[in-house]
Design a protein around this motif. Structure first.
Motif: not given
Length: 220
Positions: A23-24, A70, A82
């Motif tokens: 997702r990031l 992260f 994010a």
């Protein structure tokens, strides 16, 4: 520094945080892939590599810095958003892009001298991104300190990098020489994005090595 232990721990983290990392980073990787594909189609073949490197500097610093932040947050038991990570990586982009450009130039110059100097520089500069993002060092200071921090740990670092990256380099070489993929833009894009995403595992491995090395005494 136990190489196999570092690889095992890194794989455990990567596999258990795969969705969050995707997702990031994956949206930016796809945008990077689309841009690189367009650049390759618009410029002459002899200058395509240079333009691809320059185009990559737009996106690589963003998702790499976000991933490093992260990793650092998760190592402290935090659950960062994010958007917050991407905002922080955007602020780091100018210095990270400069660092990435200097590192790439140094490695390419080294590789032009019978390959081995390029490999040596690749390992010696491997910690520079983490020093810039996590310790707030300038690009030149990060490069200098990466040299110092890697003293005495060259071989385990090289082993980890080759174990992770060599299969991906071979895959990239095969895909670039495959005539069928060259004629199929979608398949080429998907394979390129998959390769770039899997290369993020090397960032996880290097972060683990960086943390292990930072906890150990200096080696002269």
């Amino acid at each position: 520094m136990n190489m196999l232990s570092a690889l095992r721990d890194s794989w455990y983290f990567f596999s258990h945080n795969l969705a969050a990392i995707a997702r990031l980073c994956l949206p930016l990787i796809v945008l990077e892939g689309l841009l690189l594909q367009q650049v390759t189609s618009l410029v002459a073949a002899e200058s395509a590599t240079l333009w691809r490197l320059l185009a990559g500097l737009l996106f690589y610093p963003l998702y790499s810095a976000a991933l490093i932040l992260f990793l650092d947050a998760r190592s402290q038991g935090l659950q960062p958003r994010a958007l917050d990570l991407l905002a922080a990586s955007l602020r780091l982009w100018p210095s990270f892009a400069l660092l990435a450009g200097l590192t790439t130039l140094a490695i390419l110059l080294g590789a032009s001298l019978f390959v081995l100097p390029g490999i040596w520089l690749m390992v010696k500069l491997a910690f520079a991104e983490y020093l810039l993002v996590l310790r707030g060092l300038s690009p030149m200071k990060a490069l200098h300190d990466s040299f110092q921090l890697s003293n005495g740990y060259f071989w385990p670092m090289l082993g980890c990098i080759l174990i992770v990256m060599l299969p991906l380099w071979l895959l990239d070489g095969w895909s670039q020489s495959n005539a069928i993929l060259a004629d199929n833009a979608l398949a080429s894009l998907l394979l390129d994005c998959a390769s770039r995403f899997l290369q993020l595992f090397s960032s996880v491995v290097l972060f683990r090595l960086f943390m292990l090395r930072s906890a150990q005494p200096e080696v002269e």
